[in-house]
Design a protein around this motif. Structure first.
Motif, PDB file in Angstrom:
ATOM      1  N   MET A 105      -0.461  19.482  -0.314  1.00 20.92           N
ATOM      2  CA  MET A 105       0.322  18.709  -1.263  1.00 20.92           C
ATOM      3  C   MET A 105      -0.587  17.676  -1.933  1.00 20.92           C
ATOM      4  O   MET A 105      -1.408  17.041  -1.284  1.00 20.92           O
ATOM      5  N   VAL A 106      -0.426  17.513  -3.229  1.00 19.67           N
ATOM      6  CA  VAL A 106      -1.225  16.565  -4.006  1.00 19.67           C
ATOM      7  C   VAL A 106      -0.752  15.144  -3.713  1.00 19.67           C
ATOM      8  O   VAL A 106       0.440  14.838  -3.814  1.00 19.67           O
ATOM      9  N   LYS A 107      -1.701  14.278  -3.352  1.00 21.46           N
ATOM     10  CA  LYS A 107      -1.408  12.889  -3.012  1.00 21.46           C
ATOM     11  C   LYS A 107      -1.779  11.983  -4.180  1.00 21.46           C
ATOM     12  O   LYS A 107      -2.922  11.987  -4.634  1.00 21.46           O
ATOM     13  N   ILE A 108      -0.806  11.217  -4.674  1.00 21.48           N
ATOM     14  CA  ILE A 108      -1.018  10.323  -5.806  1.00 21.48           C
ATOM     15  C   ILE A 108      -0.711   8.893  -5.387  1.00 21.48           C
ATOM     16  O   ILE A 108       0.365   8.607  -4.856  1.00 21.48           O
ATOM     17  N   LEU A 109      -1.658   8.003  -5.629  1.00 22.30           N
ATOM     18  CA  LEU A 109      -1.475   6.584  -5.372  1.00 22.30           C
ATOM     19  C   LEU A 109      -1.001   5.910  -6.654  1.00 22.30           C
ATOM     20  O   LEU A 109      -1.634   6.059  -7.704  1.00 22.30           O
ATOM     21  N   VAL A 110       0.115   5.195  -6.568  1.00 21.86           N
ATOM     22  CA  VAL A 110       0.672   4.459  -7.701  1.00 21.86           C
ATOM     23  C   VAL A 110       0.482   2.968  -7.425  1.00 21.86           C
ATOM     24  O   VAL A 110       0.989   2.449  -6.431  1.00 21.86           O
ATOM     25  N   ILE A 111      -0.258   2.292  -8.316  1.00 24.96           N
ATOM     26  CA  ILE A 111      -0.485   0.858  -8.184  1.00 24.96           C
ATOM     27  C   ILE A 111       0.215   0.185  -9.358  1.00 24.96           C
ATOM     28  O   ILE A 111      -0.225   0.295 -10.499  1.00 24.96           O
ATOM     29  N   GLU A 112       1.324  -0.483  -9.063  1.00 30.80           N
ATOM     30  CA  GLU A 112       2.189  -1.059 -10.106  1.00 30.80           C
ATOM     31  C   GLU A 112       2.923  -2.251  -9.521  1.00 30.80           C
ATOM     32  O   GLU A 112       3.549  -2.125  -8.466  1.00 30.80           O
ATOM     33  N   ASP A 113       2.856  -3.397 -10.199  1.00 33.02           N
ATOM     34  CA  ASP A 113       3.485  -4.597  -9.662  1.00 33.02           C
ATOM     35  C   ASP A 113       4.970  -4.719  -9.971  1.00 33.02           C
ATOM     36  O   ASP A 113       5.696  -5.377  -9.235  1.00 33.02           O
ATOM     37  N   GLU A 114       5.471  -4.094 -11.013  1.00 31.23           N
ATOM     38  CA  GLU A 114       6.900  -4.175 -11.346  1.00 31.23           C
ATOM     39  C   GLU A 114       7.676  -3.157 -10.513  1.00 31.23           C
ATOM     40  O   GLU A 114       7.493  -1.950 -10.654  1.00 31.23           O
TER      41      GLU A 114
END
Length: 124
Positions: A1-10
């Motif tokens: 499975m493709v692992k995606i890191l989301v960096i978002e403050d809102e």
């Protein structure tokens, strides 16, 4: 499975992206600021990173610079997702080594196309 890191403050944006990625079958990891995102990138070795620019503790440009300076994370595809849409902002992000620069608001199709372009996975 493709692992995606989301960096978002809102939080609302972060949760919306997480929902979209989950619905498309991606394994999403989230961070609410640049420092935490940098730590998670080093710890989890994601296949791709989606990152905002304007965040507390460390902005997206700082995150990208730090990732590109470390051997383990230097080649992870990195996509900015941000409201900073001026040509100078886009140029700065690309000059730091971003693979793509998407401006908010973006569509699901735009996001999925950018992900597919940089990890070679097509979800439809």
């Amino acid at each position: 499975m493709v692992k995606i890191l989301v960096i978002e403050d809102e939080e609302s944006v972060r949760e919306n992206i997480l929902e979209l990625l989950d619905a498309e079958g991606f394994d999403a990891i989230i961070a609410e600021n640049g420092q935490k995102g940098l730590h998670l990138a080093q710890q989890h070795d994601p296949d791709l990173i989606l990152c905002d620019v304007l965040m507390p503790e460390m902005d997206g440009y700082g995150v990208l610079s730090a990732l590109r300076s470390q051997g383990k994370t230097a080649t992870i595809p990195f996509l900015f997702l941000t409201a900073k849409a001026a040509k100078t902002d886009i140029k700065q992000g690309m000059n730091l080594g971003a693979n793509a620069y998407l401006t908010k608001p973006f569509t699901l199709a735009e996001l999925l196309d950018a992900i597919a372009t940089h990890i070679g996975v097509i979800h439809r």
